[in-house]
Design a protein around this motif. Structure first.
Motif, PDB file in Angstrom:
ATOM      1  N   ALA A 407       0.710 -25.318  20.149  1.00 42.39           N
ATOM      2  CA  ALA A 407      -0.282 -24.793  19.347  1.00 42.39           C
ATOM      3  C   ALA A 407      -0.178 -23.321  19.464  1.00 42.39           C
ATOM      4  O   ALA A 407      -0.264 -23.167  20.658  1.00 42.39           O
ATOM      5  N   LYS A 408      -0.074 -22.496  18.412  1.00 41.22           N
ATOM      6  CA  LYS A 408       0.141 -21.122  18.625  1.00 41.22           C
ATOM      7  C   LYS A 408      -1.130 -20.311  18.046  1.00 41.22           C
ATOM      8  O   LYS A 408      -1.396 -19.309  18.199  1.00 41.22           O
ATOM      9  N   THR A 409      -1.934 -21.123  17.212  1.00 41.22           N
ATOM     10  CA  THR A 409      -2.875 -20.533  16.543  1.00 41.22           C
ATOM     11  C   THR A 409      -4.415 -21.455  16.868  1.00 41.22           C
ATOM     12  O   THR A 409      -4.080 -22.654  17.174  1.00 41.22           O
ATOM     13  N   LYS A 425       0.335 -27.749  24.370  1.00 43.57           N
ATOM     14  CA  LYS A 425       0.848 -26.546  25.094  1.00 43.57           C
ATOM     15  C   LYS A 425       0.250 -25.357  24.512  1.00 43.57           C
ATOM     16  O   LYS A 425       0.445 -25.322  23.102  1.00 43.57           O
ATOM     17  N   ALA A 426      -0.558 -24.444  25.069  1.00 44.15           N
ATOM     18  CA  ALA A 426      -0.678 -23.382  24.611  1.00 44.15           C
ATOM     19  C   ALA A 426      -1.233 -22.322  25.411  1.00 44.15           C
ATOM     20  O   ALA A 426      -1.282 -22.321  26.438  1.00 44.15           O
ATOM     21  N   MET A 427      -1.005 -20.768  25.027  1.00 45.72           N
ATOM     22  CA  MET A 427      -1.161 -19.767  25.975  1.00 45.72           C
ATOM     23  C   MET A 427      -2.769 -19.295  26.068  1.00 45.72           C
ATOM     24  O   MET A 427      -3.454 -19.659  25.123  1.00 45.72           O
ATOM     25  N   TRP A 428      -2.793 -18.997  27.019  1.00 47.12           N
ATOM     26  CA  TRP A 428      -4.227 -18.558  27.638  1.00 47.12           C
ATOM     27  C   TRP A 428      -4.342 -17.149  28.405  1.00 47.12           C
ATOM     28  O   TRP A 428      -3.433 -16.984  29.392  1.00 47.12           O
ATOM     29  N   CYS A 429      -5.494 -16.412  28.314  1.00 48.35           N
ATOM     30  CA  CYS A 429      -5.467 -15.008  28.971  1.00 48.35           C
ATOM     31  C   CYS A 429      -6.069 -15.216  30.158  1.00 48.35           C
ATOM     32  O   CYS A 429      -6.384 -14.154  30.822  1.00 48.35           O
ATOM     33  N   GLU A 430      -6.658 -16.378  30.739  1.00 52.47           N
ATOM     34  CA  GLU A 430      -7.241 -16.461  32.005  1.00 52.47           C
ATOM     35  C   GLU A 430      -8.670 -16.220  31.835  1.00 52.47           C
ATOM     36  O   GLU A 430      -9.349 -16.388  32.918  1.00 52.47           O
ATOM     37  N   ASP A 431      -9.407 -16.179  30.874  1.00 55.05           N
ATOM     38  CA  ASP A 431     -10.675 -15.863  30.526  1.00 55.05           C
ATOM     39  C   ASP A 431     -11.554 -17.308  30.636  1.00 55.05           C
ATOM     40  O   ASP A 431     -11.381 -18.000  29.527  1.00 55.05           O
ATOM     41  N   THR A 457       3.974 -17.685  23.116  1.00 58.45           N
ATOM     42  CA  THR A 457       3.867 -16.617  22.394  1.00 58.45           C
ATOM     43  C   THR A 457       3.274 -15.527  23.479  1.00 58.45           C
ATOM     44  O   THR A 457       3.246 -16.077  24.526  1.00 58.45           O
ATOM     45  N   ASP A 458       3.166 -14.501  23.030  1.00 57.52           N
ATOM     46  CA  ASP A 458       2.509 -13.438  24.127  1.00 57.52           C
ATOM     47  C   ASP A 458       1.069 -13.195  23.949  1.00 57.52           C
ATOM     48  O   ASP A 458       0.342 -12.344  24.535  1.00 57.52           O
ATOM     49  N   LYS A 459       0.357 -13.989  23.049  1.00 59.26           N
ATOM     50  CA  LYS A 459      -1.404 -13.860  22.889  1.00 59.26           C
ATOM     51  C   LYS A 459      -2.095 -15.234  23.187  1.00 59.26           C
ATOM     52  O   LYS A 459      -1.471 -16.089  22.957  1.00 59.26           O
ATOM     53  N   CYS A 460      -3.043 -14.895  23.570  1.00 62.02           N
ATOM     54  CA  CYS A 460      -3.918 -15.992  23.892  1.00 62.02           C
ATOM     55  C   CYS A 460      -4.491 -16.798  22.598  1.00 62.02           C
ATOM     56  O   CYS A 460      -4.628 -16.002  21.612  1.00 62.02           O
ATOM     57  N   ILE A 461      -4.353 -18.027  22.411  1.00 63.52           N
ATOM     58  CA  ILE A 461      -4.654 -18.926  21.380  1.00 63.52           C
ATOM     59  C   ILE A 461      -6.012 -18.574  20.929  1.00 63.52           C
ATOM     60  O   ILE A 461      -6.542 -18.776  19.838  1.00 63.52           O
ATOM     61  N   CYS A 462      -7.036 -18.030  21.960  1.00 62.95           N
ATOM     62  CA  CYS A 462      -8.567 -18.035  21.532  1.00 62.95           C
ATOM     63  C   CYS A 462      -8.834 -16.870  21.143  1.00 62.95           C
ATOM     64  O   CYS A 462      -9.424 -16.450  19.920  1.00 62.95           O
ATOM     65  N   CYS A 463      -8.507 -15.757  21.726  1.00 65.86           N
ATOM     66  CA  CYS A 463      -9.019 -14.363  21.738  1.00 65.86           C
ATOM     67  C   CYS A 463      -7.953 -13.417  21.151  1.00 65.86           C
ATOM     68  O   CYS A 463      -8.156 -12.465  20.806  1.00 65.86           O
ATOM     69  N   GLY A 464      -6.703 -13.815  21.289  1.00 62.31           N
ATOM     70  CA  GLY A 464      -5.445 -12.851  20.764  1.00 62.31           C
ATOM     71  C   GLY A 464      -5.191 -11.943  21.783  1.00 62.31           C
ATOM     72  O   GLY A 464      -4.430 -10.899  21.393  1.00 62.31           O
TER      73      GLY A 464
END
Length: 477
Positions: A407-409, A425-431, A457-464
């Motif tokens: 998931a990218k969005t 699988k998705a990216m996360w900012c660790e927040d 991707t280079d952006k967190c799936i939640c906050c961008g």
């Protein structure tokens, strides 16, 4: 008079997975419900599976220098209070003892939910010098956690497990121990249980109470839900400081040691059921199956059949856990019974087979039949048991691959979580706020940050905001 068919229909897993699971654990005679709500009686067949798990795993621990010990089951409240995060993490699940006989205790005791505090109290008494380190301990025991919702093997108020507790001179040694034990768990799950796992580190939110880092192996069940199947924790020196554990190092200066703990439980039996089982019941990996091969005589009333079947069984007992069923139940009943119990191989032997010096071997994992010469059994049976293990592993891996999504969005995440059970699988900012938002909006929890990272991707799936980690998310048991 025909005997009653003992193996009743099991609810289809596609119709109701939870009901299917309960049907299997009861009808395969793994457990019975106890008079204490939320506790279970593990019946001989279920306990034999646990004994086989224990035997293999205990050997793996001892090969890496670990020794077994036994700690008390009671922890004084003052001892539990010493590590703040730890006690806060376990407080809601603790069962308390307030009386001994008719007398009220001066200090109430908790029935151990885990034994970190007991080991720390012991280490403080026995570790004085660098020569006393490391201590590589493990114990097999049961623990009590007063769970609100329970399910056999997966979550019960008392459960059986092993808990390893080690203490080391340096942080590097303790870290290496933590990873070594995680790798042992992964090897055990994949090689012996035929369950593929993802190795990684838990987020801070999912970390064990009091740990610096928690490492995990995550397995996917047939229905796409995750099951945490083993954890290994690096404690740093937090517990040692809280309990005043110090030792004289090689330069005769006082130093604080570093600790780990790691554990797996009877939850692994739940993992086996939900990864490999089917609508006919259990499907057991050969390594932990109480019976690896069942011999079923066909037309046993005919001369020489039972004797030949017993002779074959005696031969096979030398190479595997073989058993004969020479009861007067029909062959059809026996087939259904041992399929229900998940026995990896069935050997059928009738008058015509004996004439031709052969038998029929049937695999439980895929139903394939093979006609085998009786002279070749000692070679063929181990080969087929290995083939069953490989078949189970590959099927479970295919299921995981098919049910793993990217998931990218946030919209994609919610859509997948709602409509496609599995890992996402998705990216996360660790927040942590984003992790909690994903739980709230998509109903998923973080399973682990895998060691094998990918840049989706280079952006967190939640906050961008910029992403720091790729995470496996999912719904879990």
């Amino acid at each position: 008079m025909a005997k009653e068919k003992m193996v009743k229909a099991i609810t289809s897993m596609e119709e109701d997975f939870a009901k299917w699971y309960t049907d299997v654990v009861l009808k395969a005679e793994l457990i019975d419900y106890a008079s204490v709500k939320g506790c279970m009686i593990i019946r001989p067949y279920g306990w034999a599976i646990w004994e086989n798990i224990q035997k293999i795993m205990d050997g793996m621990f001892k090969e890496t220098g670990h020794e077994n010990v036994s700690m008390p089951m009671f922890i004084p409240e003052s001892l539990l209070q010493k590590e703040k995060d730890h006690v806060e993490g376990f407080a809601p699940e603790v069962a308390w003892v307030t009386h001994g006989g008719n007398d009220e205790l001066e200090e109430r005791m908790c029935v151990r939910p885990t034994s970190e505090t007991l080991f720390c109290d012991h280490y403080k008494n026995i570790i004085h010098s660098w020569r006393d380190l490391p201590k590589l301990y493990n114990q097999w025991c049961s623990v009590v956690r007063w769970e609100k919702t329970t399910r056999p093997f997966l979550r019960s108020r008392e459960f059986h497990w092993q808990e390893g507790h080690t203490i080391h001179a340096t942080a590097e040694e303790a870290q290496a121990e933590t990873i070594q034990m995680l790798n042992i768990y992964a090897e055990f799950a994949e090689k012996y249980l035929a369950i593929p796992v993802i190795k990684g580190v838990k987020t801070e939110k999912e970390r064990f109470a009091g740990a610096v880092d928690t490492y995990t192996i995550e397995a996917m069940m047939h229905d796409g839900k995750a099951l945490q199947s083993g954890t290994s924790h690096f404690f740093g020196d937090g517990f040692a400081k809280a309990f005043g554990i110090q030792y004289a190092d090689k330069d005769n200066r006082l130093a604080t040691p570093f600790q780990t703990s790691w554990g797996v439980s009877t939850r692994l039996i739940g993992a086996i059921i939900m990864t490999h089982g089917d609508d006919n019941g259990l499907v057991l990996p050969p390594a932990i199956a109480p019976i690896q091969l069942i011999v079923v005589p066909i037309a046993a009333h005919k001369e020489g059949v039972t004797e030949k079947a017993e002779e074959v069984t005696a031969r096979l007992k030398k190479i595997c856990r073989a058993k004969i069923d020479n009861s007067d139940n029909s062959p059809g009943w026996k087939f259904a019974e041992y399929e229900m119990k998940g026995v990896p191989l069935r050997l059928e032997l009738g008058p015509r087979d004996i004439e031709n010096n052969q038998c029929v071997l049937v695999r439980r994992d895929n139903g394939e039949k093979d006609t085998v010469s009786l002279d070749e059994l000692e070679t063929k049976v181990p080969e087929m048991l290995e083939a069953v293990r490989d078949g189970l592993y590959n099927k479970a891996l295919a299921n995981r691959t098919e049910k793993t999504y990217v998931a990218k969005t946030m919209e994609e995440m919610i859509d997948i979580a709602d409509n496609k059970p599995g890992f996402i699988k998705a990216m996360w900012c660790e927040d942590r706020a984003c992790e909690e938002a994903l739980k709230e909006k998509a109903g998923v929890s973080s399973r682990c940050m895998p060691f094998e990272q990918e840049q989706l991707t280079d952006k967190c799936i939640c906050c961008g905001k910029p992403a720091k980690k790729m995470v496996y998310w999912g719904k879990a048991y």
